[in-house]
Scaffold this motif. Structure first.
Motif, PDB file in Angstrom:
ATOM      1  N   PRO A   1      23.782  18.815 -44.638  1.00 17.89           N
ATOM      2  CA  PRO A   1      22.578  18.044 -44.996  1.00 17.89           C
ATOM      3  C   PRO A   1      21.990  18.494 -46.326  1.00 17.89           C
ATOM      4  O   PRO A   1      22.166  19.633 -46.754  1.00 17.89           O
ATOM      5  CB  PRO A   1      21.614  18.337 -43.836  1.00 17.89           C
ATOM      6  CG  PRO A   1      22.033  19.690 -43.350  1.00 17.89           C
ATOM      7  CD  PRO A   1      23.532  19.736 -43.521  1.00 17.89           C
TER       8      PRO A   1
ATOM      9  N   ASN B   1      17.409  14.259 -45.709  1.00 16.21           N
ATOM     10  CA  ASN B   1      16.160  14.340 -44.952  1.00 16.21           C
ATOM     11  C   ASN B   1      15.222  13.198 -45.317  1.00 16.21           C
ATOM     12  O   ASN B   1      14.504  12.671 -44.469  1.00 16.21           O
ATOM     13  CB  ASN B   1      15.483  15.691 -45.203  1.00 16.21           C
ATOM     14  CG  ASN B   1      16.259  16.844 -44.585  1.00 16.21           C
ATOM     15  OD1 ASN B   1      16.930  16.675 -43.570  1.00 16.21           O
ATOM     16  ND2 ASN B   1      16.182  18.019 -45.190  1.00 16.21           N
TER      17      ASN B   1
ATOM     18  N   LEU C   1      16.173   9.914 -43.503  1.00 13.43           N
ATOM     19  CA  LEU C   1      15.909   9.835 -42.067  1.00 13.43           C
ATOM     20  C   LEU C   1      14.635   9.073 -41.737  1.00 13.43           C
ATOM     21  O   LEU C   1      14.482   8.584 -40.617  1.00 13.43           O
ATOM     22  CB  LEU C   1      15.788  11.249 -41.476  1.00 13.43           C
ATOM     23  CG  LEU C   1      17.000  12.167 -41.616  1.00 13.43           C
ATOM     24  CD1 LEU C   1      16.661  13.548 -41.064  1.00 13.43           C
ATOM     25  CD2 LEU C   1      18.193  11.585 -40.886  1.00 13.43           C
TER      26      LEU C   1
ATOM     27  N   GLU D   1      20.523  22.628 -38.228  1.00 14.71           N
ATOM     28  CA  GLU D   1      19.420  21.672 -38.284  1.00 14.71           C
ATOM     29  C   GLU D   1      19.642  20.446 -37.405  1.00 14.71           C
ATOM     30  O   GLU D   1      18.784  19.561 -37.347  1.00 14.71           O
ATOM     31  CB  GLU D   1      19.220  21.205 -39.734  1.00 14.71           C
ATOM     32  CG  GLU D   1      18.885  22.322 -40.714  1.00 14.71           C
ATOM     33  CD  GLU D   1      18.746  21.797 -42.137  1.00 14.71           C
ATOM     34  OE1 GLU D   1      18.349  20.627 -42.297  1.00 14.71           O
ATOM     35  OE2 GLU D   1      19.050  22.543 -43.084  1.00 14.71           O
TER      36      GLU D   1
ATOM     37  N   ILE E   1      16.907  17.392 -36.257  1.00 13.71           N
ATOM     38  CA  ILE E   1      17.075  16.074 -36.864  1.00 13.71           C
ATOM     39  C   ILE E   1      17.275  15.006 -35.798  1.00 13.71           C
ATOM     40  O   ILE E   1      16.717  13.908 -35.885  1.00 13.71           O
ATOM     41  CB  ILE E   1      18.254  16.099 -37.863  1.00 13.71           C
ATOM     42  CG1 ILE E   1      17.832  16.870 -39.118  1.00 13.71           C
ATOM     43  CG2 ILE E   1      18.702  14.685 -38.230  1.00 13.71           C
ATOM     44  CD1 ILE E   1      18.924  17.049 -40.145  1.00 13.71           C
ATOM     45  N   ARG E   2      18.050  15.317 -34.771  1.00 12.41           N
ATOM     46  CA  ARG E   2      18.245  14.342 -33.689  1.00 12.41           C
ATOM     47  C   ARG E   2      16.925  13.970 -33.039  1.00 12.41           C
ATOM     48  O   ARG E   2      16.686  12.807 -32.682  1.00 12.41           O
ATOM     49  CB  ARG E   2      19.211  14.911 -32.644  1.00 12.41           C
ATOM     50  CG  ARG E   2      20.674  14.822 -33.029  1.00 12.41           C
ATOM     51  CD  ARG E   2      21.588  15.141 -31.871  1.00 12.41           C
ATOM     52  NE  ARG E   2      21.644  16.556 -31.580  1.00 12.41           N
ATOM     53  CZ  ARG E   2      22.593  17.390 -32.017  1.00 12.41           C
ATOM     54  NH1 ARG E   2      23.585  16.923 -32.755  1.00 12.41           N
ATOM     55  NH2 ARG E   2      22.570  18.682 -31.707  1.00 12.41           N
TER      56      ARG E   2
ATOM     57  N   LYS F   1      13.999  13.780 -34.318  1.00 13.25           N
ATOM     58  CA  LYS F   1      13.071  13.015 -35.153  1.00 13.25           C
ATOM     59  C   LYS F   1      13.548  11.594 -35.453  1.00 13.25           C
ATOM     60  O   LYS F   1      12.864  10.848 -36.149  1.00 13.25           O
ATOM     61  CB  LYS F   1      12.793  13.746 -36.470  1.00 13.25           C
ATOM     62  CG  LYS F   1      13.968  13.819 -37.419  1.00 13.25           C
ATOM     63  CD  LYS F   1      13.539  14.319 -38.813  1.00 13.25           C
ATOM     64  CE  LYS F   1      13.066  15.751 -38.761  1.00 13.25           C
ATOM     65  NZ  LYS F   1      12.844  16.294 -40.141  1.00 13.25           N
TER      66      LYS F   1
END
Length: 626
Positions: A27, A32, A35, A69, A73-74, A76
C-alpha cells in the motif's frame, strides 16, 4: 515491440488474479486516498499502479491480503468493488467488429458490448462474495446463499438483462453473458440478426448494474449497502463509454461509487471541461500517481522490503546492499572545509572550468576556500552549488589548454559514471515511485547480488549496468510510440522520441556546455508558442512516463487539451543513459528550448567545439544531433 505492451510489462497487474494481486501488493499513501467513500479519478502513467490498486479493492483480493495494514483497511471499506478490466486488444477487437456498421448501429454495438462486459464483471464480483473465495478465507465480504435464494436472484437478473441461462445460477448467468458477447461479434459480420440481438442487450450499463445489485441486496437483506464500479484504462475505452462514465460522476444513484483509472491521453476527456460536466473537488477527487521524490521514497522502502523477502538481503536495509549515492552520502561535519568532499570537487572544477571561477568571483568567493564564505552566502550559494559542482567536476575533462582557450570539453574517456548513478537514493529517484519500474529494476539488482561470488557484494559498476539497461529499454519503448506529429527539428521523424532527444540536447547544453550557473535549466514550461502536434507528443510522454509534472502534482492538467503553464521535466529514468543530473532545476519555455538552432547557438556561445567525442552510449541517441 508492440507499444501497447509497454515497459517492464511482465510486472503488469493485468496478468494477475485477485489472490496474486494481494500477494504482491504494497500500500501507498495514494492507495489510502483511493479507499475513501467518494468518486475518484486515478491518473498516472503506464505502470504507475492504477490497475493494481483497483484490483486490490475487489472482495477476493482484500480477503486474501496478508499485510500489517490489511485488517484496518478492510474495516474501513463499506462498499463492494466491481473491477471492470480493459486492454488494447479488447478495444481493437471492438473497433474491428464495428468498422463496417452504420454510424448509429456502431454506437449501439459498442455500448452493447461494453454493457455485456460490465455485467460479466458484476457477476464475477457476486461470485467472489459467494463461491469464489480465496484459499485462506478470512470471512471478509462473505455472503452465504442457499441454492433457492441464488436461483431467485438469477431469475430476476436474467429477466432484467433479457438473458436465457441454461441454469439459474451465478455461473449460469456468467456463461450466458460469455455467449452473448460472442454472439455480438459474430452477428456484426452477418447481414442479418444484429438488430434483434441489440434489442435484447443493454446499452446503459449503469442502469443494468443498478437493477442487478438491487436484486442481490434485496435477496440477502442488505438494504443500505454500497457498490463501487472500478473501470481500468479508461483512455482506451470507446468514446461513448468514456463520456457515459465521466457524466456518471456527477449524477448517479447514491448506491454506486466510481473509481476511474486512466492515463492522460484520452480525447473524450473534454467532457470534464464542460460547463455542466463533473468537477474535481465537487463530484470526484483526482488522485495523481505522479509523485514527488520525497513522497515516493517511503513507498520504495516498503516495496524493497517486500521484494527482498526470501533473499540474502531480506534483513538488511537497502543502504547496506546498495550504499548511498555519491550525492547522498552522509556529510562530514565540514564538507566545505579543507578535505571535505565538496571542497575537493570545487578545487578540481576550478582548474578545468573558468566559468566556475568567474561565477564565484561575483560573490568574492575563493573556490579553494569555500569555508571562508559568510553565513549568508553559505546558505544562499555554497550549499546549493555542491551537487552542480560535483556533476560538472566528474563530467568535464581536465584540459591543460583550458586556461588559454577558455574552453572545457566533456570527458571522453572510457570510465563509466557508476558513482554518479548508483546507490539507494538513485534507485528511488530513477524509478519515480512507479511500482512497475521499481519492481523490475530492484529485482534485477537483487538477482545480480545473489549471483555474485559472495552472494552479498553489489558493486557500483553492477548497479550502473542495471540502471543503464533499464534506461535503454525505456528509450526503446519511447521510440515505438507512434505519432503523427511532424518533426520539431528541421526534417526527420517527429513525435515523442524526437521531442525527448531535443530536450536532452537542450538540458545537457545548459548543465555542461554552458557557463556555470547556480540553478541550470532542467525542466520546461508549456507555453503558447508550441504546436498542437507537440502538445500531443507531450501527452504521449505523460502517458509513457517520459515526462513528470513538477510542483503541484495533483493539478488537474490531465484533462485539458490546453497544457499552457504546466511545468514538466524528463523522467530521471533516462539520466544514466543521457548523463543528466538527477535534479529538477529551473524551467524555461518549451518554445524557446525547441527553437531551431537553439542548442547549436548555445554551444558556439559558450565556446564548446562541435566535434566533442562523447561516451559511446551517448552517440547512440545522437545527443547533439551530430
Amino acid at each position: 515491440m508492440d507499444p501497447a505492451i509497454g515497459f517492464f510489462s511482465s510486472f503488469n497487474a493485468r496478468h494477475l488474479d485477485a489472490e496474486q494481486v494481494a500477494k504482491s501488493f504494497v500500500p501507498s499513501k495514494k492507495f489510502n486516498g483511493l479507499l475513501a467513500v467518494q468518486n475518484s479519478l486515478l491518473v498516472g502513467a503506464r505502470g504507475s499502479g492504477k490497475t493494481h490498486m483497483l484490483k486490490m479493492l475487489q472482495p477476493k483480493a482484500l480477503n486474501a491480503w496478508d499485510h500489517a495494514e490489511a485488517e484496518a483497511i478492510r474495516e474501513k471499506i463499506p462498499y463492494w468493488g466491481i473491477f471492470v478490466p480493459a486492454d488494447e486488444a479488447w478495444r481493437q477487437q471492438i473497433e474491428f467488429a464495428a468498422a463496417d456498421l452504420a454510424g448509429d448501429v456502431q454506437e449501439r454495438f459498442r455500448l452493447a458490448v461494453f454493457s455485456t462486459h460490465v455485467e460479466r464483471s458484476l457477476i464475477d464480483c457476486f461470485l467472489q462474495l459467494t463461491h469464489d473465495r480465496p484459499s485462506q478465507d478470512r470471512g471478509f465480504a462473505k455472503v452465504n446463499l442457499d441454492s433457492n435464494v441464488e436461483s431467485e436472484i438469477c431469475r430476476t437478473i436474467a429477466q432484467s438483462w433479457k438473458l436465457k441461462p441454461r441454469i439459474h445460477s451465478l455461473q449460469g448467468l456468467r456463461q450466458a453473458l460469455v455467449d452473448r458477447a460472442a454472439d455480438l461479434y459474430e452477428s456484426a459480420e452477418l447481414p442479418f440478426g444484429l438488430d434483434e440481438l441489440l434489442d435484447n442487450c443493454q446499452t446503459q450499463c449503469i442502469q443494468a448494474v443498478l437493477r442487478a445489485v438491487n436484486a442481490f441486496d434485496s435477496a440477502i437483506g442488505r438494504f443500505e449497502g454500497r457498490w463501487c464500479l472500478m473501470f481500468d484504462e479508461l483512455e482506451i475505452a470507446p468514446p461513448e463509454v468514456q463520456k457515459l462514465l465521466f457524466r456518471s460522476l456527477r449524477s448517479t444513484d447514491q448506491r454506486l461509487l466510481f473509481k476511474l483509472a486512466l492515463s492522460p491521453s484520452t480525447e473524450a476527456s473534454s467532457v470534464l471541461n464542460d460547463v455542466l460536466g463533473p468537477s474535481s473537488g465537487n463530484d470526484f477527487e483526482e488522485i495523481s500517481l505522479y509523485t514527488d521524490p520525497k513522497e515516493s521514497a517511503a513507498f520504495c522502502q516498503s516495496l524493497w522490503e517486500h521484494l527482498s523477502r526470501g533473499t540474502t538481503a531480506e534483513h538488511l536495509p537497502p543502504t547496506a546492499v546498495l550504499r548511498h549515492s555519491a550525492f547522498h552520502e552522509p556529510d562530514s561535519s565540514k564538507p566545505y572545509g579543507k578535505g571535505g568532499r565538496w571542497q575537493e570537487a570545487s578545487t578540481r572544477l576550478a582548474l578545468k572550468d573558468p566559468s566556475y571561477v568567474s561565477f564565484l568571483k561575483q560573490y568574492d568567493l575563493d573556490p579553494n576556500r569555500l569555508e571562508l564564505a559568510s553565513p549568508a552566502l553559505k546558505n544562499s550559494v555554497v550549499r546549493k552549488i555542491g551537487p552542480v559542482v560535483g556533476f560538472r567536476d566528474f563530467m568535464l575533462k581536465a584540459d591543460p589548454a583550458t586556461s588559454v582557450s577558455g574552453r572545457s570539453n566533456i570527458r571522453n574517456d572510457k570510465s563509466r559514471p557508476s558513482r554518479l548513478y548508483s546507490g539507494w537514493e538513485v534507485l528511488c529517484l530513477v524509478t519515480e515511485g512507479n511500482p512497475r519500474w521499481f519492481t523490475g529494476i530492484a529485482r534485477s539488482l537483487l538477482i545480480h547480488r545473489q549471483g555474485s561470488a559472495s552472494g552479498r557484494e553489489l558493486s557500483v559498476e553492477q548497479q550502473y549496468e542495471v540502471f543503464l539497461s533499464a534506461a535503454r529499454k525505456f528509450m526503446s519503448y519511447v521510440a515505438t510510440i507512434p505519432s503523427a506529429a511532424p518533426s520539431v527539428t528541421d526534417g526527420g521523424e517527429g513525435g515523442l522520441k524526437t521531442l525527448v532527444d531535443r530536450l536532452v540536447d537542450a538540458f545537457r547544453t545548459e548543465v555542461l556546455a554552458g557557463d556555470f550557473v547556480l540553478d541550470p535549466v532542467l525542466s520546461f514550461q508549456v507555453d503558447k508558442g508550441i504546436s498542437e502536434d507537440t502538445k500531443q507528443a507531450i501527452f504521449d510522454g505523460l502517458y509513457a512516463g517520459a515526462f513528470i509534472p513538477v510542483g503541484d502534482v495533483d493539478r488537474q492538467f490531465a484533462f485539458s487539451r490546453n497544457l499552457e503553464g504546466q511545468r514538466l521535466r524528463l523522467t530521471y529514468l533516462i539520466s544514466p543513459l543521457m548523463f543528466l543530473p538527477l535534479r529538477t532545476g529551473k524551467d524555461r519555455k518549451l518554445s524557446t528550448l525547441l527553437r531551431p538552432g537553439a542548442q547549436r547557438l548555445g554551444l558556439r556561445k559558450h565556446g564548446i567545439r562541435r566535434n566533442i567525442r562523447l561516451h559511446p552510449d551517448l552517440k547512440q541517441v545522437s545527443l547533439f544531433n551530430e
